[in-house]
Design an enzyme around this catalytic site. Structure first.
Site, mmCIF file in Angstrom:
data_model
loop_
_atom_site.group_PDB
_atom_site.id
_atom_site.type_symbol
_atom_site.label_atom_id
_atom_site.label_comp_id
_atom_site.label_asym_id
_atom_site.label_seq_id
_atom_site.Cartn_x
_atom_site.Cartn_y
_atom_site.Cartn_z
ATOM 1 C CE1 TYR A 50 -31.932 22.918 -43.500
ATOM 2 C CE2 TYR A 50 -34.075 23.929 -43.194
ATOM 3 C CZ TYR A 50 -33.011 23.205 -42.698
ATOM 4 O OH TYR A 50 -33.044 22.759 -41.401
ATOM 5 C CE LYS B 201 -22.130 10.909 -39.582
ATOM 6 N NZ LYS B 201 -21.634 10.439 -38.270
ATOM 7 C CG ASP C 21 -22.033 11.547 -35.162
ATOM 8 O OD1 ASP C 21 -21.127 12.332 -35.505
ATOM 9 O OD2 ASP C 21 -21.988 10.322 -35.408
ATOM 10 C CG ASP D 141 -32.914 24.251 -38.422
ATOM 11 O OD1 ASP D 141 -33.200 24.827 -37.360
ATOM 12 O OD2 ASP D 141 -33.758 23.965 -39.292
ATOM 13 C CG ASP E 220 -33.629 24.941 -32.869
ATOM 14 O OD1 ASP E 220 -33.352 26.159 -32.883
ATOM 15 O OD2 ASP E 220 -34.523 24.448 -33.578
#
Length: 346
Positions: free
Chosen positions: A135, A185, A217, A241, A245
């Site tokens: 970001y 990750k 994942d 993020d 959600d």
């Protein structure tokens, strides 16, 4: 205590209005100033985060934020798009720690996409780092040697950024059930390998906390397979993020989840995690509960009004128990009627 109200775009003004009604009911210690932000600010003043809005945010004890996002602004240069307002506020105010609690109100077990017995176990906090990752990394468009267009976004963290957010994770876990899962990750990304190394180093300061690690994942899969295993999750900006959600839908509706973005001194920006929902703006269809619950977090974390925060959260639970439902929850109440239900429970 001065509270900056930044309603923003779409349904933002509607949910903020209901939240102010609730805050006025539980305390007379707050005063409010309102300023434009996002697409509304761009249309009025030519920038999504005007200087006066930023000044108000800096002066205020806390910020109550609605939502940003306006399809009319989709073709603007990136630095003028509504979403840049929230990124700018995070950067200018040093808001590095995003806390997103995900708890299923027992009355909403049927609203979750998961089986009730699985959804009923959801009780976690996702802590997302806000000031790093793709970001805020270098980004752009360029041509390859063969003349083809190529977009790039640089993901990076330094060890101090990771250590700072890791400590928030450990401290939050200490105040809950003592379990912290760090999501990364590391099997693919060097950024994540540093993340994991630093989190392990910081864990030496918190020997009472059970630390685990999970690839993102797998974490996404586990959130729908067995969400009850999580107490506190700490992760980077991009992964946080997405996962937060996902957790919101596991808990019944994105219209139910609040969030806090805090600086090192507990000053915060409080907002629902849903977007501006321009398709239903102005129709009275928005669920204000996520914003109302965000205000409860504001009272607790930034203003030292824990009893008032408890009253709001209890009133939301009571309203739901009595059957109050907006459209996203399978009901028929308007935004204002849901606000009325919470006020009645107070």
């Amino acid at each position: 205590m001065l509270i900056a109200l930044l309603p923003g775009d779409g349904i933002g003004p509607e949910v903020i209005a209901e939240t102010v009604r609730v805050l006025d009911r539980v305390t007379d210690q707050l005063r409010f100033e309102t300023a434009p932000v996002g697409g509304a600010a761009y249309k009025a003043e030519g920038h999504p985060l005007p200087p006066a809005t930023l000044d108000l945010a800096k002066r205020a004890k806390a910020i109550l934020f609605g939502a940003v996002g306006d399809p009319d602004c989709d073709r603007l240069e990136r630095h003028l798009r509504p979403e840049q307002a929230i990124l700018g506020l995070r950067k200018e105010l040093g808001l590095f720690a995003n806390l997103r609690p995900a708890t299923l109100f027992k009355e909403l077990a049927d609203a979750s996409a998961l089986r009730p017995e699985v959804a009923g176990a959801i009780d976690m906090v996702i802590i997302r780092e806000l000031n790093g990752d793709v970001y805020f990394g270098e980004k752009g468009m360029r041509k390859t040697a063969s003349g083809r267009r190529e977009g790039y976004d640089i993901m990076s963290y330094d060890e101090d950024e990771v250590a700072r957010i890791a400590r928030v994770g450990f401290e939050t876990a200490r105040a809950r059930r003592g379990k912290l899962c760090s999501v990364d990750k590391a099997n693919v990304l060097e950024t994540s390998q540093l993340w994991r190394d630093v989190v392990i180093e910081v864990s030496a300061e918190f020997p009472d906390i059970e630390l685990s690690h999970m690839y993102v994942d797998n974490a996404a899969m586990q959130l729908v397979r067995n969400p009850g295993q999580f107490d506190v999750i700490v992760t980077g900006n991009l992964f946080g993020d997405i996962l937060s959600d996902q957790a919101s839908m596991c808990a019944g509706s994105i219209g139910m989840l609040p969030s806090a973005s805090l600086d090192a001194n507990q000053k915060g920006l409080y907002e629902p995690i849903h977007g501006s929902a321009p398709d239903i703006a102005g129709q009275g269809k928005a669920n204000p509960l996520a914003t109302i619950l965000s205000a409860a977090m504001m009272l607790r974390y930034s203003l030292g009004l824990a009893a008032e925060a408890d009253r709001i959260e209890a009133a939301v639970a009571t309203a739901l128990e009595k059957g109050a439902r907006t459209l996203d929850l399978g009901g028929k109440l308007t935004t204002t009627q849901m606000g009325d239900a919470v006020l009645a429970a107070l």
